[in-house]
Design a protein around this motif. Structure first.
Motif, mmCIF file in Angstrom:
data_model
loop_
_atom_site.group_PDB
_atom_site.id
_atom_site.type_symbol
_atom_site.label_atom_id
_atom_site.label_comp_id
_atom_site.label_asym_id
_atom_site.label_seq_id
_atom_site.Cartn_x
_atom_site.Cartn_y
_atom_site.Cartn_z
ATOM 1 N N LEU A 126 -8.164 -70.075 -13.857
ATOM 2 C CA LEU A 126 -7.405 -70.660 -12.755
ATOM 3 C C LEU A 126 -6.073 -71.195 -13.272
ATOM 4 O O LEU A 126 -6.032 -71.949 -14.240
ATOM 5 C CB LEU A 126 -8.229 -71.800 -12.150
ATOM 6 N N VAL A 127 -5.012 -70.768 -12.609
ATOM 7 C CA VAL A 127 -3.671 -71.124 -13.060
ATOM 8 C C VAL A 127 -2.963 -71.902 -11.949
ATOM 9 O O VAL A 127 -3.045 -71.531 -10.779
ATOM 10 C CB VAL A 127 -2.866 -69.823 -13.351
ATOM 11 N N LEU A 157 -11.051 -62.896 -14.169
ATOM 12 C CA LEU A 157 -10.061 -62.761 -13.092
ATOM 13 C C LEU A 157 -9.024 -63.866 -13.242
ATOM 14 O O LEU A 157 -9.384 -65.037 -13.360
ATOM 15 C CB LEU A 157 -10.732 -62.977 -11.734
ATOM 16 N N THR A 158 -7.750 -63.495 -13.252
ATOM 17 C CA THR A 158 -6.702 -64.516 -13.246
ATOM 18 C C THR A 158 -6.434 -64.875 -11.787
ATOM 19 O O THR A 158 -6.150 -63.993 -10.975
ATOM 20 C CB THR A 158 -5.404 -63.976 -13.880
ATOM 21 N N VAL A 159 -6.557 -66.142 -11.468
ATOM 22 C CA VAL A 159 -6.393 -66.571 -10.076
ATOM 23 C C VAL A 159 -5.319 -67.661 -10.013
ATOM 24 O O VAL A 159 -5.386 -68.659 -10.736
ATOM 25 C CB VAL A 159 -7.741 -67.101 -9.515
ATOM 26 N N PHE A 160 -4.334 -67.447 -9.168
ATOM 27 C CA PHE A 160 -3.241 -68.412 -9.023
ATOM 28 C C PHE A 160 -3.587 -69.406 -7.914
ATOM 29 O O PHE A 160 -3.782 -69.007 -6.767
ATOM 30 C CB PHE A 160 -1.929 -67.688 -8.705
ATOM 31 N N ASN A 161 -3.642 -70.675 -8.302
ATOM 32 C CA ASN A 161 -4.012 -71.718 -7.340
ATOM 33 C C ASN A 161 -2.778 -72.508 -6.880
ATOM 34 O O ASN A 161 -1.677 -72.334 -7.405
ATOM 35 C CB ASN A 161 -5.044 -72.655 -7.978
ATOM 36 N N LYS A 162 -2.990 -73.348 -5.917
ATOM 37 C CA LYS A 162 -1.966 -74.249 -5.340
ATOM 38 C C LYS A 162 -0.798 -73.457 -4.754
ATOM 39 O O LYS A 162 0.360 -73.885 -4.856
ATOM 40 C CB LYS A 162 -1.480 -75.265 -6.395
ATOM 41 N N THR A 163 -1.106 -72.310 -4.176
ATOM 42 C CA THR A 163 -0.021 -71.501 -3.608
ATOM 43 C C THR A 163 0.481 -72.075 -2.289
ATOM 44 O O THR A 163 1.430 -71.562 -1.713
ATOM 45 C CB THR A 163 -0.444 -70.027 -3.419
ATOM 46 N N ASP A 164 -0.174 -73.130 -1.797
ATOM 47 C CA ASP A 164 0.393 -73.848 -0.644
ATOM 48 C C ASP A 164 1.662 -74.579 -1.086
ATOM 49 O O ASP A 164 2.523 -74.892 -0.267
ATOM 50 C CB ASP A 164 -0.630 -74.843 -0.057
ATOM 51 N N THR A 199 -4.981 -56.444 -17.445
ATOM 52 C CA THR A 199 -5.612 -57.545 -16.705
ATOM 53 C C THR A 199 -5.891 -57.125 -15.263
ATOM 54 O O THR A 199 -5.402 -56.093 -14.795
ATOM 55 C CB THR A 199 -4.682 -58.782 -16.669
ATOM 56 N N SER A 200 -6.649 -57.967 -14.587
ATOM 57 C CA SER A 200 -6.977 -57.681 -13.189
ATOM 58 C C SER A 200 -5.735 -57.704 -12.305
ATOM 59 O O SER A 200 -5.759 -57.230 -11.179
ATOM 60 C CB SER A 200 -7.992 -58.708 -12.687
ATOM 61 N N LEU A 201 -4.630 -58.257 -12.832
ATOM 62 C CA LEU A 201 -3.412 -58.376 -12.028
ATOM 63 C C LEU A 201 -2.793 -57.032 -11.701
ATOM 64 O O LEU A 201 -1.991 -56.904 -10.788
ATOM 65 C CB LEU A 201 -2.377 -59.214 -12.791
ATOM 66 N N ARG A 202 -3.161 -56.021 -12.482
ATOM 67 C CA ARG A 202 -2.651 -54.667 -12.214
ATOM 68 C C ARG A 202 -3.021 -54.248 -10.788
ATOM 69 O O ARG A 202 -2.286 -53.554 -10.116
ATOM 70 C CB ARG A 202 -3.304 -53.717 -13.219
#
Ligand SMILES: Nc1nc2c(ncn2[C@@H]2O[C@H](COP(=O)(O)OP(=O)(O)OP(=O)(O)O)[C@@H](O)[C@H]2O)c(=O)[nH]1
Ligand SMILES: [Mg+2]
Length: 234
Positions: A126-127, A157-164, A199-202
């Protein structure tokens, strides 16, 4: 399925365990495990590591400062690993704020090994999106996700948080900024760019707000895909 949630201090791990757990509970049975011996969980934990070890008591008992006590806590927690790994449709594992307490300890190694041998397991790195506004920081996050994968032996899985609050860079924007940049650092970034493909980001950037319950459909879709591919392999 086991989902191990790792990330930097304050990236939103506990909020994700609480709220993504609630989201999953609409269709599945979900258990939550608190592996953070220093903090009371903000959700109802089926198993709480603090029932076995409390970091503040370790500080007192062994006369240690906070860092020494955290390390001692995970060392002691090693004796309880069988009780900490659950079987459920989804078991969500909340890890300590300090990433290295999981990634660079024998506790983390044994715990990851136990997960690998138990049902389908994956890690979420979590990023905090706010920390990924520049190519340097964005790529640092990707590399750390690769480190999580290597250290835990789990698909990550790389997951981007706080995108609000802030959106992470898109891949095209990232490439554009790197190509525009000058100097040795930019050259280095360009040579590192192909790492992205590993990475899964692809396939997609998973952008969520753990607090606002957004992006959970996409996250759950990505988890299901991993579940299917693990199924194929087994
Ligand atoms: N705006 C916003 N705030 C969030 C989001 N997710 C978490 N937070 C906030 O970020 C802070 C840290 O969240 P936690 O869930 O405690 O983060 P953590 O990674 O468990 O923190 P540590 O265990 O201390 O490392 C809290 O104030 C949360 O309310 C989000 O999606 N958006
Ligand atoms: Mg937490």
């Amino acid at each position: 399925m086991n989902i191990l949630i790792l990330g930097h201090a304050g990236s939103g791990k506990s909020t994700l365990v609480k709220n993504f757990g609630e989201y999953l509970e609409e269709n599945y049975s979900v258990s939550r495990v608190n592996l953070d011996t220093a903090t009371n969980p903000i959700y109802k934990a089926e198993v709480d590591s603090r029932n076995f070890v409390k970091t503040e008591e370790i500080m007192e008992k062994f006369g240690l400062g906070i860092n020494g006590a955290l390390l001692k806590s995970v060392e002691l927690l090693k004796n309880h690993i069988p009780e900490l790994v659950l079987k459920d449709d989804f078991a969500l594992y909340d890890t300590p704020g300090q990433l290295e307490l999981f990634l660079y300890t024998n506790f983390g190694e044994i715990f990851s090994e136990k997960l690998r041998g138990n049902d389908i397991s994956l890690a979420i790195f979590l990023v905090d999106s706010y920390l990924c506004r520049t190519p340097e920081n964005f790529l640092s996050a990707i590399f750390q996700s690769v480190v999580v994968s290597l250290r835990t032996g789990l698909q990550t899985l790389t997951v981007f948080n706080k995108t609000d609050l802030e959106k992470p860079l898109s891949f095209s924007k990232l490439r554009e900024l790197i190509e525009k940049g000058e100097g040795v650092l930019s050259e280095m970034l360009e040579t590192l760019l192909p790492f992205y493909d590993l990475t899964s980001l692809r396939y997609r950037t998973i952008e969520i707000s753990a607090e606002k319950f957004t992006g959970f459909d996409e996250l759950s879709g990505a988890i299901n895909e991993i579940q299917c591919s693990c199924g194929d392999l087994s």
